[in-house]
Design a protein around this motif. Structure first.
Motif, PDB file in Angstrom:
ATOM      1  N   TYR B 275      85.073 -46.771 -60.178  1.00  0.00           N
ATOM      2  CA  TYR B 275      86.234 -46.686 -61.081  1.00  0.00           C
ATOM      3  C   TYR B 275      87.164 -47.887 -60.974  1.00  0.00           C
ATOM      4  O   TYR B 275      87.930 -48.162 -61.879  1.00  0.00           O
ATOM      5  N   LEU B 276      87.156 -48.562 -59.809  1.00  0.00           N
ATOM      6  CA  LEU B 276      87.905 -49.828 -59.724  1.00  0.00           C
ATOM      7  C   LEU B 276      86.867 -50.939 -59.768  1.00  0.00           C
ATOM      8  O   LEU B 276      86.127 -51.046 -60.717  1.00  0.00           O
ATOM      9  N   GLN B 277      86.833 -51.714 -58.717  1.00  0.00           N
ATOM     10  CA  GLN B 277      85.788 -52.723 -58.617  1.00  0.00           C
ATOM     11  C   GLN B 277      85.334 -52.748 -57.173  1.00  0.00           C
ATOM     12  O   GLN B 277      86.117 -52.480 -56.262  1.00  0.00           O
ATOM     13  N   ALA B 278      84.076 -53.104 -56.959  1.00  0.00           N
ATOM     14  CA  ALA B 278      83.518 -53.043 -55.610  1.00  0.00           C
ATOM     15  C   ALA B 278      84.307 -53.906 -54.631  1.00  0.00           C
ATOM     16  O   ALA B 278      84.421 -53.569 -53.459  1.00  0.00           O
ATOM     17  N   GLN B 279      84.899 -55.008 -55.127  1.00  0.00           N
ATOM     18  CA  GLN B 279      85.596 -55.861 -54.152  1.00  0.00           C
ATOM     19  C   GLN B 279      86.904 -55.237 -53.655  1.00  0.00           C
ATOM     20  O   GLN B 279      87.472 -55.687 -52.684  1.00  0.00           O
ATOM     21  N   TRP B 280      87.354 -54.193 -54.336  1.00  0.00           N
ATOM     22  CA  TRP B 280      88.551 -53.491 -53.871  1.00  0.00           C
ATOM     23  C   TRP B 280      88.231 -52.504 -52.741  1.00  0.00           C
ATOM     24  O   TRP B 280      89.129 -52.045 -52.042  1.00  0.00           O
ATOM     25  N   THR B 281      86.961 -52.134 -52.618  1.00  0.00           N
ATOM     26  CA  THR B 281      86.615 -51.048 -51.705  1.00  0.00           C
ATOM     27  C   THR B 281      87.073 -51.276 -50.260  1.00  0.00           C
ATOM     28  O   THR B 281      87.717 -50.398 -49.682  1.00  0.00           O
ATOM     29  N   PRO B 282      86.790 -52.468 -49.674  1.00  0.00           N
ATOM     30  CA  PRO B 282      87.265 -52.639 -48.293  1.00  0.00           C
ATOM     31  C   PRO B 282      88.782 -52.479 -48.195  1.00  0.00           C
ATOM     32  O   PRO B 282      89.282 -51.831 -47.251  1.00  0.00           O
ATOM     33  N   ALA B 283      89.505 -53.033 -49.171  1.00  0.00           N
ATOM     34  CA  ALA B 283      90.966 -52.933 -49.119  1.00  0.00           C
ATOM     35  C   ALA B 283      91.391 -51.467 -49.134  1.00  0.00           C
ATOM     36  O   ALA B 283      92.299 -51.054 -48.403  1.00  0.00           O
TER      37      ALA B 283
END
Lengths: 242, 309
Positions: B275-283
């Motif tokens: 729903y967001l973007q994969a690069q946001w996941t760690p954050a």
């Protein structure tokens, strides 16, 4: 031959010379008390016997066999029971599980059952609390559990560290009556206490320890009459008593 | 709706893998209060061992199902035993000598071992990512087997993750709760000196704990290999951070907490991926960690540390 004999035991906490040549003995069937002020080395003596602390010098013999330098689980395997200072029950285990841990080295289920029966007879309160987490017990109940747990290994000698600490006077008397019972059932007892009055009232013999050294040893009656003991440890004409 | 269900299914599969690794953090922390920073690398080592077994056996997805299953079981056992033994050895060689040292000493040693193990990984299989043979067919159970009319995928690899992980989790829980050695572990975790006075060999119990944590990480190594089909020497770093976060989230020291934390992070990660973007996941994952540490430091199911006398 004494069941337990310490000969010139020296032990250190880091650089602190905590025991400076402690010698004492406990005979079969005896209650021996080790009295002294806070920090005199009472608990350290028991921890050294149990192997939690390794003596730097001197010898500890149990039934004639050298046990100094053994790790604590090997000392426990010889059936030396230790109810440590501050009770140290397993807080997130039930009363029942704590007692089962006391019988950790008992492989025979019949012995486990007998042990539980014995402990529950001595401390009916523990049976009522059997399924309760030990951390939720009152101080007195935890003390009962600590003693009961140490009894589960069917010890030949029981090391008791300050069983009266933090308990109401009526509870102290109850615990001490039970200690006498345990002793009458044939277990030798080495009792460490700040409450010298109570300890000397049930012991056969006693030692007085001061800054890591035994300064007096006598029968319990002898110590109760001793001028220094009366002044320093029985609270007569002094507020120094524990 | 379908997208949400799909996302949750992906999250659940990832979450189970994280949970297996998180158990190793929580077991070791529970017993010696060490955050074993080398644990992610134990997982990597386990997956490398699994890969070695599978490439040595020379099977691929064209071989008969029976042969593939045998190799998978062998690879699982090899990965578990190897990762378990390495974890045991690291404790034996390094951490045990530091048992009475200040807590920072074993912590830094663990960071050091994480580098050592990563370099062993490079020496073993090189620095490039490697393809992990896809021994499990990508069959969608819902459409291909059950003939449901749906766009949701529940594939055989996803089923495999759950079929292997859930029994392992239950087995570990049963072991710690009910066996003699498991009780020795719990007693040692709650009061090491008192446990020794009961006749428990504390050093052996701690060794067993490292072994168990390593077994779980090794299993995660194989499972992840067959699920994501790629391994690389530094895969333990991020997986380890995720798993550590899961353990803290659940309440470090608590087994059920680690599993729940793992599943939760798997779900959060998948939701953020889709729903967001994969690069946001760690954050997002580490924001969760920060929030937990700020508002409930003991974690969801954590114990109050103060009950140690």
């Amino acid at each position: 031959m004494p069941i337990l004999e310490l000969n010139d035991v020296h032990a250190y906490y880091g650089h602190i010379h905590a025991l400076k040549g402690v010698s004492l003995s406990v005979e079969e069937g005896e209650i021996v008390t080790l009295i002294g002020a806070n920090g005199a080395g009472k608990s350290t003596t028991l921890r050294t016997i149990s192997g939690l602390l390794r003596p730097r010098l001197g010898s500890i013999r149990f039934q004639g066999q050298r046990i100094d330098g053994l790790p604590p689980h090997r000392v426990a395997a010889l059936r030396i029971g230790h109810a440590p200072e501050g009770r140290r029950v397993f807080p997130r285990m039930t009363v029942r599980e704590n007692l089962e841990m006391g019988a950790f080295l008992q492989s025979d289920p019949a012995a486990l059952r007998q042990g539980l029966e014995r402990v529950f007879t001595l401390f009916p309160r523990l049976q009522e609390r059997e399924r309760q987490a030990a951390g939720t017990l009152s101080g007195g109940e935890q003390q009962m559990l600590a003693i009961g747990r140490a009894l589960m290994s069917q010890p030949r000698i029981l090391l008791l560290d300050e069983p009266s600490m933090g308990l109401a006077p009526t509870l102290v008397e109850l615990i001490f009556d039970i200690i006498v019972d345990i002793n009458r059932q044939g277990t030798a007892i080495l009792l460490v206490e700040q409450n010298a009055h109570m300890a000397l009232s049930i012991a056969h013999r006693g030692y007085v320890i001061q800054t890591g050294q035994i300064i007096l040893s006598d029968t319990a009656e002898g110590l109760q009459r001793n001028e220094l003991v009366r002044r320093a440890y029985l609270g007569e004409e002094s507020a120094l008593a524990g | 709706m379908d997208q949400l269900i799909q996302t949750l299914l992906f999250g659940l599969s990832n979450g189970f893998v994280i949970a297996l690794i998180a158990l190793g953090y929580t077991l070791v922390y529970g017993i010696i209060q060490l955050i074993n920073f080398a644990h992610g690398e134990i997982y990597m080592i386990g997956s490398f061992m699994a890969l070695t077994v599978i490439t040595t056996a020379g099977v691929s997805w064209t071989d008969p199902v029976g042969a593939r299953l045998v190799v998978i079981v062998l690879a699982l056992m090899a990965a578990m035993l190897f990762a378990g033994s390495i974890n045991f050895l690291v404790d034996r060689v390094a951490y045990r000598r530091l048992r009475r040292a200040p807590r920072l000493a074993p912590l830094i040693t663990a960071i050091g071992f994480s580098f050592v193990l990563q370099n062993i990984g490079i020496w073993w299989k090189g620095a490039r990512p490697l393809q992990f043979p896809a021994l499990l067919p990508p069959t969608n159970i819902l459409t291909d087997w059950l003939h449901l009319d749906t766009t949701i995928t529940f594939s055989i690899p996803m089923l495999f993750v759950m079929v292997v992980t859930v029994p392992l989790l239950l087995l570990l829980r049963w072991f710690v709760r009910n066996t003699r050695l498991g009780k020795a572990m719990r007693a040692t975790a709650q009061d090491r000196d008192a446990a020794a006075l009961m006749g428990i060999d504390v050093n052996r119990t701690i060794s067993l704990t490292f072994l168990l944590g390593g077994l779980m990480a090794g299993a995660a190594g194989l499972i992840n290999g067959l699920y994501n089909n790629q391994v690389v020497f530094n895969m333990g770093f991020f997986a380890g951070l995720m798993a550590f976060t899961a353990a803290v989230l659940g309440g470090i020291g608590n087994l059920t907490g680690a599993v729940l934390g793992g599943i939760f992070l798997g779900l959060v990660g998948a939701l953020s991926d889709s729903y967001l973007q994969a690069q946001w996941t760690p954050a997002i994952v580490f924001a969760v960690l920060v929030l937990v540490i700020v508002f409930k430091p003991s974690g969801l199911l954590g114990e109050q540390v103060a009950d140690r006398a």
